[in-house]
Design an enzyme around this catalytic site. Sequence first.
Site, PDB file in Angstrom:
ATOM      1  N   ASP A  16       0.823  -1.214   0.000  1.00  0.00           N
ATOM      2  CA  ASP A  16       0.000   0.000   0.000  1.00  0.00           C
ATOM      3  C   ASP A  16       0.856   1.263   0.000  1.00  0.00           C
ATOM      4  O   ASP A  16       2.082   1.190   0.164  1.00  0.00           O
ATOM      5  CB  ASP A  16      -0.954  -0.011   1.207  1.00  0.00           C
ATOM      6  CG  ASP A  16      -0.285  -0.419   2.508  1.00  0.00           C
ATOM      7  OD1 ASP A  16       0.949  -0.414   2.568  1.00  0.00           O
ATOM      8  OD2 ASP A  16      -1.005  -0.741   3.467  1.00  0.00           O
TER       9      ASP A  16
ATOM     10  N   ASN B  97      -7.416  -2.561  14.500  1.00  0.00           N
ATOM     11  CA  ASN B  97      -8.801  -2.847  14.123  1.00  0.00           C
ATOM     12  C   ASN B  97      -8.911  -4.063  13.193  1.00  0.00           C
ATOM     13  O   ASN B  97      -9.960  -4.302  12.621  1.00  0.00           O
ATOM     14  CB  ASN B  97      -9.435  -1.621  13.447  1.00  0.00           C
ATOM     15  CG  ASN B  97      -8.730  -1.230  12.151  1.00  0.00           C
ATOM     16  OD1 ASN B  97      -7.790  -1.905  11.727  1.00  0.00           O
ATOM     17  ND2 ASN B  97      -9.187  -0.166  11.513  1.00  0.00           N
TER      18      ASN B  97
ATOM     19  N   HIS C  44      -7.239  -4.554  10.384  1.00  0.00           N
ATOM     20  CA  HIS C  44      -6.996  -4.348   8.950  1.00  0.00           C
ATOM     21  C   HIS C  44      -5.710  -5.037   8.508  1.00  0.00           C
ATOM     22  O   HIS C  44      -4.786  -5.220   9.295  1.00  0.00           O
ATOM     23  CB  HIS C  44      -7.021  -2.853   8.569  1.00  0.00           C
ATOM     24  CG  HIS C  44      -5.839  -2.039   8.976  1.00  0.00           C
ATOM     25  ND1 HIS C  44      -5.904  -0.671   9.140  1.00  0.00           N
ATOM     26  CD2 HIS C  44      -4.549  -2.377   9.240  1.00  0.00           C
ATOM     27  CE1 HIS C  44      -4.708  -0.210   9.468  1.00  0.00           C
ATOM     28  NE2 HIS C  44      -3.876  -1.226   9.537  1.00  0.00           N
TER      29      HIS C  44
ATOM     30  N   GLU D  70      -9.652  -1.826   5.456  1.00  0.00           N
ATOM     31  CA  GLU D  70     -10.258  -1.476   6.738  1.00  0.00           C
ATOM     32  C   GLU D  70     -11.513  -2.333   6.974  1.00  0.00           C
ATOM     33  O   GLU D  70     -12.086  -2.871   6.024  1.00  0.00           O
ATOM     34  CB  GLU D  70     -10.658   0.007   6.718  1.00  0.00           C
ATOM     35  CG  GLU D  70      -9.498   0.971   6.509  1.00  0.00           C
ATOM     36  CD  GLU D  70      -8.657   1.199   7.772  1.00  0.00           C
ATOM     37  OE1 GLU D  70      -8.530   0.278   8.595  1.00  0.00           O
ATOM     38  OE2 GLU D  70      -8.126   2.309   7.920  1.00  0.00           O
TER      39      GLU D  70
HETATM   40  P1  PGA Z   1       2.091  -1.193  12.861  1.00  0.00           P
HETATM   41  O1  PGA Z   1       0.930  -1.160  11.803  1.00  0.00           O
HETATM   42  O2  PGA Z   1       3.067  -2.232  12.392  1.00  0.00           O
HETATM   43  O3  PGA Z   1       2.693   0.175  12.823  1.00  0.00           O
HETATM   44  O4  PGA Z   1       1.465  -1.554  14.170  1.00  0.00           O
HETATM   45  C1  PGA Z   1       0.410  -2.366  11.343  1.00  0.00           C
HETATM   46  C2  PGA Z   1      -0.695  -2.109  10.351  1.00  0.00           C
HETATM   47  O5  PGA Z   1      -1.384  -1.089  10.472  1.00  0.00           O
HETATM   48  O6  PGA Z   1      -0.872  -2.933   9.455  1.00  0.00           O
END
Ligand code: PGA
Length: 243
Positions: free
Chosen positions: A67, A136, A138, A143
């Site tokens: 992404d 959450n 995702h 999302e």
């Molecule tokens: P993080 O993010 O590794 O900074 O916790 C993970 C994500 O949002 O996929």
Amino acid sequence: MKVVVTKDYTEMCKLASRIFAAEITLKPDCVLGLATGSTPVGMYKELVQMYNEHRVDFSHVKTVNLDEYAGLSGDNDQSYRYFMNHNLFDHINIDKANTNVPNGTAADLQAECERYEQVVAGMGGVDIQLLGIGNNGHIAFNEPCEEFPEKTHVVDLTQNTIEANARFFSSMDEVPKKALTMGIGTIMKAKKIVLLANGPKKAQTIYDTVYGPITPKVPASILRLHPDVTIFVDEEAGALLKK
Ligand code: PGA
């Protein structure tokens, strides 16, 4: 789905890096699906160290990232292209022409999503995909929603994600509100998937991913339908699994 609970973040990164290095040894021109965020930083450090010790050779490796933020160019230090260069590509012998991140500044973001989907397909698919997971649930920037999105698409980031990612920006207002992300279908086509999670904030979503209903409200839960997924968690992220 295999779940491996590691003693801590360091051990998690070491084990995951060995899986990626083994893939490269077995298939020197493999396609790695890569992720950003704070979780994979330690794994990338391990890979750089292995490269410095001549234990892994990236010269034929190709990569596709999950992404990118809409509106950020690759030289913006908050962009995921910048993150990848800084944390991995600048320190190994990969040909940057073989590394792919969606272009967040494309004039037509929808056309860029279609192009990116073709890039992934044109490489013959992803051999091994690395994933983090949002608080959450995702994966990439897919999302929680009503239906699993299939292909690479433009997404409105949820408030939860904007707040979680604000720590990387000088203020919440600077966090982009949109991103380009591989779809769940794109991710599920990878031959192997490795998901990493550490820290107490991930414990509930890891529990929901492993034991809860398979639902787009917890996007990572769909990974249970993939034939080759390994989840590495540290003890904190895995804390609810034992109960
Ligand atoms: P993080 O993010 O590794 O900074 O916790 C993970 C994500 O949002 O996929």
